[in-house]
Scaffold this motif. Structure first.
Motif, PDB file in Angstrom:
ATOM      1  N   ALA A  65       0.829  -1.207   0.000  1.00  0.00           N
ATOM      2  CA  ALA A  65       0.000   0.000   0.000  1.00  0.00           C
ATOM      3  C   ALA A  65       0.858   1.249   0.000  1.00  0.00           C
ATOM      4  CB  ALA A  65      -0.932  -0.006   1.215  1.00  0.00           C
ATOM      5  N   PHE A  66       1.918   1.216   0.848  1.00  0.00           N
ATOM      6  CA  PHE A  66       2.826   2.366   0.864  1.00  0.00           C
ATOM      7  C   PHE A  66       3.507   2.544  -0.482  1.00  0.00           C
ATOM      8  CE2 PHE A  66       2.798   2.206   5.596  1.00  0.00           C
ATOM      9  CZ  PHE A  66       2.492   3.531   5.823  1.00  0.00           C
ATOM     10  N   LYS A  67       3.812   1.416  -1.146  1.00  0.00           N
ATOM     11  CA  LYS A  67       4.448   1.484  -2.462  1.00  0.00           C
ATOM     12  C   LYS A  67       3.485   2.108  -3.476  1.00  0.00           C
ATOM     13  CE  LYS A  67       7.517   0.552  -5.638  1.00  0.00           C
ATOM     14  NZ  LYS A  67       8.758   1.340  -5.710  1.00  0.00           N
ATOM     15  N   ILE A  68       2.209   1.631  -3.426  1.00  0.00           N
ATOM     16  CA  ILE A  68       1.213   2.126  -4.380  1.00  0.00           C
ATOM     17  C   ILE A  68       0.962   3.615  -4.189  1.00  0.00           C
ATOM     18  CG2 ILE A  68      -1.234   1.998  -5.013  1.00  0.00           C
ATOM     19  CD1 ILE A  68      -1.084  -0.993  -4.405  1.00  0.00           C
ATOM     20  N   TYR A  69       0.860   4.024  -2.916  1.00  0.00           N
ATOM     21  CA  TYR A  69       0.494   5.408  -2.640  1.00  0.00           C
ATOM     22  C   TYR A  69       1.696   6.272  -2.278  1.00  0.00           C
ATOM     23  CZ  TYR A  69      -4.030   3.154  -2.475  1.00  0.00           C
ATOM     24  OH  TYR A  69      -5.129   2.408  -2.798  1.00  0.00           O
ATOM     25  N   ASP A  70       2.876   5.796  -2.672  1.00  0.00           N
ATOM     26  CA  ASP A  70       4.077   6.575  -2.408  1.00  0.00           C
ATOM     27  C   ASP A  70       4.009   7.923  -3.125  1.00  0.00           C
ATOM     28  OD1 ASP A  70       6.746   6.882  -1.359  1.00  0.00           O
ATOM     29  OD2 ASP A  70       7.459   6.661  -3.415  1.00  0.00           O
ATOM     30  N   ASP A  71       3.426   7.902  -4.330  1.00  0.00           N
ATOM     31  CA  ASP A  71       3.237   9.126  -5.106  1.00  0.00           C
ATOM     32  C   ASP A  71       1.998   9.857  -4.575  1.00  0.00           C
ATOM     33  OD1 ASP A  71       2.279  10.911  -7.168  1.00  0.00           O
ATOM     34  OD2 ASP A  71       3.736   9.949  -8.515  1.00  0.00           O
ATOM     35  N   GLY A  72       2.134  11.170  -4.356  1.00  0.00           N
ATOM     36  CA  GLY A  72       1.005  11.949  -3.841  1.00  0.00           C
ATOM     37  C   GLY A  72      -0.204  11.882  -4.738  1.00  0.00           C
ATOM     38  N   ASP A  73       0.019  11.860  -6.070  1.00  0.00           N
ATOM     39  CA  ASP A  73      -1.098  11.786  -7.012  1.00  0.00           C
ATOM     40  C   ASP A  73      -1.854  10.480  -6.846  1.00  0.00           C
ATOM     41  OD1 ASP A  73      -0.542  14.246  -8.010  1.00  0.00           O
ATOM     42  OD2 ASP A  73       0.568  13.526  -9.759  1.00  0.00           O
ATOM     43  N   ASP A  74      -1.123   9.370  -6.667  1.00  0.00           N
ATOM     44  CA  ASP A  74      -1.773   8.070  -6.488  1.00  0.00           C
ATOM     45  C   ASP A  74      -2.620   8.062  -5.222  1.00  0.00           C
ATOM     46  OD1 ASP A  74      -0.758   7.008  -8.777  1.00  0.00           O
ATOM     47  OD2 ASP A  74       0.933   6.004  -7.838  1.00  0.00           O
ATOM     48  N   PHE A  75      -2.093   8.661  -4.160  1.00  0.00           N
ATOM     49  CA  PHE A  75      -2.850   8.706  -2.911  1.00  0.00           C
ATOM     50  C   PHE A  75      -4.130   9.519  -3.088  1.00  0.00           C
ATOM     51  CE2 PHE A  75      -3.956  10.881   1.047  1.00  0.00           C
ATOM     52  CZ  PHE A  75      -4.236   9.780   1.851  1.00  0.00           C
ATOM     53  N   GLU A  76      -4.005  10.681  -3.758  1.00  0.00           N
ATOM     54  CA  GLU A  76      -5.174  11.521  -3.983  1.00  0.00           C
ATOM     55  C   GLU A  76      -6.208  10.808  -4.846  1.00  0.00           C
ATOM     56  OE1 GLU A  76      -6.137  14.416  -2.714  1.00  0.00           O
ATOM     57  OE2 GLU A  76      -4.370  14.316  -1.421  1.00  0.00           O
ATOM     58  N   LEU A  77      -5.725  10.011  -5.820  1.00  0.00           N
ATOM     59  CA  LEU A  77      -6.632   9.251  -6.682  1.00  0.00           C
ATOM     60  C   LEU A  77      -7.404   8.219  -5.858  1.00  0.00           C
ATOM     61  CD1 LEU A  77      -7.650   8.580  -9.535  1.00  0.00           C
ATOM     62  CD2 LEU A  77      -5.716   7.023  -9.778  1.00  0.00           C
ATOM     63  N   ALA A  78      -6.667   7.470  -5.007  1.00  0.00           N
ATOM     64  CA  ALA A  78      -7.318   6.474  -4.164  1.00  0.00           C
ATOM     65  C   ALA A  78      -8.304   7.142  -3.205  1.00  0.00           C
ATOM     66  CB  ALA A  78      -6.262   5.694  -3.380  1.00  0.00           C
ATOM     67  N   LYS A  79      -7.916   8.300  -2.691  1.00  0.00           N
ATOM     68  CA  LYS A  79      -8.787   9.042  -1.783  1.00  0.00           C
ATOM     69  C   LYS A  79     -10.074   9.458  -2.499  1.00  0.00           C
ATOM     70  CE  LYS A  79      -8.788  13.389   0.846  1.00  0.00           C
ATOM     71  NZ  LYS A  79      -7.972  14.581   1.183  1.00  0.00           N
ATOM     72  N   SER A  80      -9.929   9.909  -3.761  1.00  0.00           N
ATOM     73  CA  SER A  80     -11.099  10.320  -4.548  1.00  0.00           C
ATOM     74  C   SER A  80     -12.039   9.158  -4.806  1.00  0.00           C
ATOM     75  CB  SER A  80     -10.645  10.932  -5.881  1.00  0.00           C
ATOM     76  OG  SER A  80      -9.867  12.085  -5.678  1.00  0.00           O
ATOM     77  N   PHE A  81     -11.463   7.970  -5.121  1.00  0.00           N
ATOM     78  CA  PHE A  81     -12.290   6.779  -5.327  1.00  0.00           C
ATOM     79  C   PHE A  81     -13.061   6.433  -4.058  1.00  0.00           C
ATOM     80  CE2 PHE A  81      -9.445   5.252  -8.958  1.00  0.00           C
ATOM     81  CZ  PHE A  81     -10.408   5.511  -9.907  1.00  0.00           C
ATOM     82  N   ASP A  82     -12.376   6.490  -2.927  1.00  0.00           N
ATOM     83  CA  ASP A  82     -13.030   6.168  -1.650  1.00  0.00           C
ATOM     84  C   ASP A  82     -14.169   7.141  -1.370  1.00  0.00           C
ATOM     85  OD1 ASP A  82     -11.381   4.037  -1.201  1.00  0.00           O
ATOM     86  OD2 ASP A  82      -9.985   5.133   0.101  1.00  0.00           O
ATOM     87  N   LEU A  83     -13.918   8.425  -1.579  1.00  0.00           N
ATOM     88  CA  LEU A  83     -14.946   9.430  -1.323  1.00  0.00           C
ATOM     89  C   LEU A  83     -16.141   9.249  -2.269  1.00  0.00           C
ATOM     90  CD1 LEU A  83     -12.744  12.620  -0.774  1.00  0.00           C
ATOM     91  CD2 LEU A  83     -14.136  11.444   0.945  1.00  0.00           C
ATOM     92  N   PHE A  84     -15.846   8.962  -3.550  1.00  0.00           N
ATOM     93  CA  PHE A  84     -16.926   8.751  -4.514  1.00  0.00           C
ATOM     94  C   PHE A  84     -17.780   7.553  -4.104  1.00  0.00           C
ATOM     95  CE2 PHE A  84     -18.619   7.067  -8.564  1.00  0.00           C
ATOM     96  CZ  PHE A  84     -19.305   8.197  -8.981  1.00  0.00           C
ATOM     97  N   HIS A  85     -17.104   6.476  -3.668  1.00  0.00           N
ATOM     98  CA  HIS A  85     -17.822   5.282  -3.211  1.00  0.00           C
ATOM     99  C   HIS A  85     -18.713   5.622  -2.019  1.00  0.00           C
ATOM    100  CE1 HIS A  85     -18.257   1.648  -0.681  1.00  0.00           C
ATOM    101  NE2 HIS A  85     -18.482   1.054  -1.845  1.00  0.00           N
ATOM    102  N   ASP A  86     -18.185   6.424  -1.086  1.00  0.00           N
ATOM    103  CA  ASP A  86     -18.964   6.797   0.098  1.00  0.00           C
ATOM    104  C   ASP A  86     -20.180   7.628  -0.284  1.00  0.00           C
ATOM    105  OD1 ASP A  86     -17.218   5.465   1.718  1.00  0.00           O
ATOM    106  OD2 ASP A  86     -16.167   7.254   2.451  1.00  0.00           O
ATOM    107  N   VAL A  87     -20.000   8.570  -1.215  1.00  0.00           N
ATOM    108  CA  VAL A  87     -21.113   9.416  -1.654  1.00  0.00           C
ATOM    109  C   VAL A  87     -22.207   8.574  -2.299  1.00  0.00           C
ATOM    110  CG1 VAL A  87     -21.791  11.199  -3.304  1.00  0.00           C
ATOM    111  CG2 VAL A  87     -19.748  11.521  -1.912  1.00  0.00           C
ATOM    112  N   VAL A  88     -21.814   7.659  -3.185  1.00  0.00           N
ATOM    113  CA  VAL A  88     -22.787   6.789  -3.857  1.00  0.00           C
ATOM    114  C   VAL A  88     -23.537   5.934  -2.837  1.00  0.00           C
ATOM    115  CG1 VAL A  88     -23.043   4.828  -5.428  1.00  0.00           C
ATOM    116  CG2 VAL A  88     -21.553   6.729  -6.059  1.00  0.00           C
ATOM    117  N   ARG A  89     -22.793   5.385  -1.868  1.00  0.00           N
ATOM    118  CA  ARG A  89     -23.421   4.542  -0.836  1.00  0.00           C
ATOM    119  C   ARG A  89     -24.430   5.343  -0.018  1.00  0.00           C
ATOM    120  NH1 ARG A  89     -19.297   2.818   3.417  1.00  0.00           N
ATOM    121  NH2 ARG A  89     -19.699   4.989   3.993  1.00  0.00           N
ATOM    122  N   GLU A  90     -24.051   6.561   0.390  1.00  0.00           N
ATOM    123  CA  GLU A  90     -24.936   7.384   1.205  1.00  0.00           C
ATOM    124  C   GLU A  90     -26.214   7.735   0.442  1.00  0.00           C
ATOM    125  OE1 GLU A  90     -24.424   8.431   4.504  1.00  0.00           O
ATOM    126  OE2 GLU A  90     -22.842   6.922   4.389  1.00  0.00           O
TER     127      GLU A  90
END
Length: 559
Positions: free
Chosen positions: A26-51
């Protein structure tokens, strides 16, 4: 018991090891700030859809909303990056192969009917007896309304071999008739027309660059040359939106030396960058070439015209091309879907990219503009002629297109020309051959009477503005005297139909003539008739048969 504890400890150690490796990954995947922000955006989008799905007050069609969000997301990139859901795979197949299951007729909307505007010769529509001008009022028992017309239009396509029931209203008949048509695989013609003009130059009209275009082009060219040794060739790419890059490369290879660079592609994925060169010896290395283009010639059309221009192998005639220098590939995605995505820009032999619109640098409001003049660069053809990037292919000889008058546009928009042509067809069993048919004054006078009977009032742009001004004045309670004056002005600005029909007779006649011919001689007849009035083609015939003039242009000596 000890054995159990020992095994349990092993399991715990294994679980910890897996978690540790997972954490490292996970640290390897999200080592890049852009990758972390992308994963964060996916998580937030999933949460919005679920809500929304769980707690929104009304039922929500979540898949539909996500589909619309995906479409909007891609539209922010460029108009060529497109997602094809499973229910649009037929559209994708049509885009890549030109083939679809259908009846072989073109249609457009007219109030609450679908109007047959063109019929492919020997198609199911043709065999069933459908005619241009027929109005479809119901499909498979469902009557057409404003609300369902778009959906019913889509239903005309379907699996080859399936039946479709059409209820048809025909000119001159009081009662509608039913047509039962069996859909077939319809292949849009890649090359709708070829000919030898004035006994000298070959002419090939190429509609698109789909699979097998280059093989069909090669065959048609050889057939023309076998009929009569050609003194030149005119390739018509007007209205050709492009297609497959390889097909464009193969067509250019018919005329340029083996090893010639035709086009190169460059993008973000460096390993995909590629230089496309002529792999074979040319079929016609010395045949004089003229290429016709206009503002709707795009993509692969611009590769052919641009490469032949940069290599000083063809004279380009017409108007500036569209300016699409972007390359797309199609990739499979989950659940039988596809994404067509822009991956590269292409560069023709001089080194220029002819992309006209800069999608990567949008204005603050999100709008886009053309590449600014300050960023346009000069390049040189093989013979040293000046050419430029950033705005399509500029022809060697520019022939401007005459814009139609507003009056003629109104005639077309209100089906006056179309409906008169239908009436003419049912009143005249046959007409002269295409090359002999001339729309004379007698027929045009009939058309004038036909238009005069129509209650529709034609208005100039100034007249429309006066009408809106009168409405505004009434809504804002201006004095009656002012409103009357505005309405008098509106009346003065209205177009006298009879005078306008005479004033614009010269531009109306070719359109009316083609529309009539189409009902007797199909699309090929229309193309033949268009040639009589085609100023770009007339110039192309002169250039392709005059070797001295041709060579002067390619040498940069264009007097």
């Amino acid at each position: 018991m000890k054995k159990y504890i020992k095994n349990n400890n092993r399991f715990s150690l294994l679980l910890l090891l897996i978690l540790f490796i997972g954490t490292l990954t996970a640290f390897k995947i999200y080592d890049d700030g852009d990758d972390f922000e992308l994963a964060k955006s996916f998580d937030l989008f999933h949460d919005v859809v679920r809500e929304v799905r769980m707690y929104y007050v009304d039922d929500v069609d979540v898949p539909k909303l996500i589909g619309e969000a995906t479409k909007e997301f891609l539209q922010k990139l460029d108009p060529y990056t497109v997602f094809y859901p499973e229910n649009q795979i037929e559209d994708y197949k049509l885009m890549t192969t030109g083939a679809y299951g259908g009846i072989g007729a073109s249609i457009f909307d007219k109030k609450e009917t679908l109007l047959i505007s063109n019929i492919n010769k020997n198609s199911p529509a043709d065999s069933s007896g459908l005619k241009v001008g027929d109005e479809i009022i119901a499909v498979n028992g469902i009557y057409i309304t404003k609300q369902n017309i778009s959906e019913i239009r889509k239903n005309l396509k379907g699996e080859p071999g399936s039946e479709i029931h059409l209820l048809i209203k025909r000119f001159g008949r009081e009662n509608p008739t039913e047509k039962i048509i069996v859909r077939k695989k319809i292949i849009s013609p890649l090359i709708p027309f070829t000919d030898i003009l004035d006994g000298k130059s070959g002419y090939i009209k190429l509609n698109s660059f789909l699979a097998n275009s280059s093989n069909e082009f090669r065959k048609k060219l050889k057939d023309l040359n076998e009929k009569q040794k050609l003194s030149g060739l005119i390739i018509d790419l007007r209205e050709n939106p492009g297609g497959l890059l390889n097909e464009a490369v193969n067509i250019v290879n018919l005329f340029v030396p083996k090893g010639s660079e035709i086009v190169s592609t460059k993008g973000r994925v460096k390993s995909w960058n590629h230089d496309y060169k002529a792999k074979k010896d040319p079929l016609f290395p010395d045949l004089p070439l003229v290429v016709l283009i206009n503002s709707h010639s795009a993509s692969a059309s611009e590769i052919v015209s641009g490469a032949l221009q940069d290599l000083d192998r063809a004279v380009i005639i017409g108007q500036r091309s569209f300016g699409k220098g972007l390359v797309q590939i199609t990739r499979k995605t989950e659940y039988n879907t596809r994404i067509k995505i822009t991956t590269q820009k292409y560069y023709i032999p001089s080194g220029r990219c002819i992309q006209a619109i800069d999608y990567s640098h949008r204005n603050p409001d999100g709008s886009i503009g053309n590449v600014p003049d300050s960023l346009i660069s000069e390049f040189k053809t093989l013979n040293g002629r000046k050419v430029y990037d950033g705005g399509g292919i500029e022809p060697d000889i520019r022939i401007s297109e005459k814009a139609l008058s507003k009056f003629t546009e109104e005639l077309l928009r209100n089906f006056e020309i179309f409906d008169f042509s239908t009436k003419y067809y049912y009143e005249h069993e046959k007409i002269s051959p295409v090359n002999e048919f001339i729309l004379n004054n007698s027929v045009y006078n009939e058309f004038i009477k036909f238009v005069e009977k129509d209650n529709y009032n034609f208005q100039s742009e100034a007249g429309i503005m006066a009408e809106k001004l009168a409405e505004t004045a009434e809504n804002e309670h201006y004095e009656q005297e002012i409103i009357v004056k505005i309405k008098e002005l509106q009346k003065e600005l209205s177009i006298d139909k009879t005078n306008a029909l005479m004033q614009f007779k010269e531009e109306i006649i070719p359109i009316l003539e083609r529309e009539i011919i189409k009902r007797y001689y199909y699309g090929e007849g229309m193309i033949r008739d268009e040639m009589k009035f085609d100023r770009s083609l007339k110039k192309a015939k002169i250039i392709s048969s005059d070797k001295e003039k041709y060579q002067k242009i390619l040498s940069g000596i264009n007097d």
